[in-house]
Scaffold this motif. Sequence first.
Motif, short mmCIF file in Angstrom:
data_model
loop_
_atom_site.label_atom_id
_atom_site.label_comp_id
_atom_site.label_asym_id
_atom_site.label_seq_id
_atom_site.Cartn_x
_atom_site.Cartn_y
_atom_site.Cartn_z
N ALA A 105 0.84 -1.20 0.00
CA ALA A 105 0.00 0.00 0.00
C ALA A 105 0.87 1.24 0.00
O ALA A 105 1.91 1.29 0.67
CB ALA A 105 -0.92 0.00 1.21
N TRP A 106 0.44 2.24 -0.76
CA TRP A 106 1.09 3.56 -0.79
C TRP A 106 0.28 4.49 0.10
O TRP A 106 -0.94 4.59 -0.03
CB TRP A 106 1.14 4.09 -2.21
N VAL A 107 0.95 5.16 1.04
CA VAL A 107 0.23 6.02 1.97
C VAL A 107 1.03 7.29 2.25
O VAL A 107 2.26 7.24 2.39
CB VAL A 107 -0.06 5.26 3.29
N ALA A 111 -1.49 11.10 6.41
CA ALA A 111 -2.70 10.30 6.64
C ALA A 111 -2.52 9.29 7.76
O ALA A 111 -3.50 8.64 8.17
CB ALA A 111 -3.09 9.58 5.36
N LEU A 112 -1.30 9.15 8.28
CA LEU A 112 -1.04 8.16 9.33
C LEU A 112 -1.22 8.77 10.71
O LEU A 112 -0.98 9.96 10.93
CB LEU A 112 0.38 7.63 9.20
N VAL A 143 -3.87 -0.02 7.09
CA VAL A 143 -3.45 0.40 5.74
C VAL A 143 -3.10 -0.80 4.86
O VAL A 143 -3.42 -0.85 3.67
CB VAL A 143 -2.25 1.36 5.84
N CYS A 144 -2.42 -1.78 5.45
CA CYS A 144 -1.93 -2.94 4.69
C CYS A 144 -2.11 -4.19 5.55
O CYS A 144 -1.59 -4.25 6.67
CB CYS A 144 -0.46 -2.73 4.35
N ASP A 177 -3.15 -1.60 -1.93
CA ASP A 177 -3.31 -1.18 -3.32
C ASP A 177 -2.96 -2.30 -4.30
O ASP A 177 -3.44 -2.31 -5.43
CB ASP A 177 -2.41 0.04 -3.59
#
Length: 260
Positions: A105-107, A111-112, A143-144, A177
Amino acid sequence: MGTTPIYDWPYPEMGDPPAGPTQMQDLAVAVETDVSRLDSGYRYLETVVYATVGTPSFAKASYPLARAALVECQGSGGAGGGTATTPAGQTSAGSGGSGGDWAAAWVLMSALATSVTVTVPAGGAGVSGGTGGNGASASFGAVCVAPGGVGGVSLGAASSMGAANGAVPSATTPTGDWYVKGGGGGPALRGGATTALSGPGGSARMGGGGRGLGVTTGNNNVAPGSAYGGGGGGAVAGPSTSALAGSAGAQGIVLVHLYA
């Protein structure tokens, strides 16, 4: 006005009419235009590796230069199936456990949360004479998430021929993703009164499965999955042996690639 050969930045040449403020402004605008292009992409900084089984925390404040992260999660592998106690003239074998799933995942760092819980799972454990233990999910917060593999089954003792399917991959869809499901385990074969073959473990994106084994006498279960996420191979037993557990699946891992 002249210009530099690589970036085409302007500068005054001999013979140009004096215009200091204008010339300095032209140069500043040209430099700013080129520098602003750096904000349109990302530059790799470092990779934070979580390879010890447990639930550590990712502290965002420890990486002040990072603007984004590419997170990789590899679930752990399922264990292979075990073998039953075999009387004289009977054999038994276990099928292979499946490999763990992989997700990425790209984050954006913005956003964290300030602290993110990371889960690095142990591999599935073998069970004497029974179905192997399942692997578990590797995760980086929500997220992942990459589910673990499934344990292989035990093909009971008998003098007749028989077979058992290898473990299928986890039925749970990974979170991220991109993802790759773990490979299924191989089947077990009981060849009759004297021969048996165990199933190999399924592979994972970040690790191979344990090998299949064959015997005519004695027993064997040394075929663990390889790091990270490989499924364990099944145990195998010839006549007159005690019960064995299947080989363990390999543990998972979480990688956090940071970008400025």
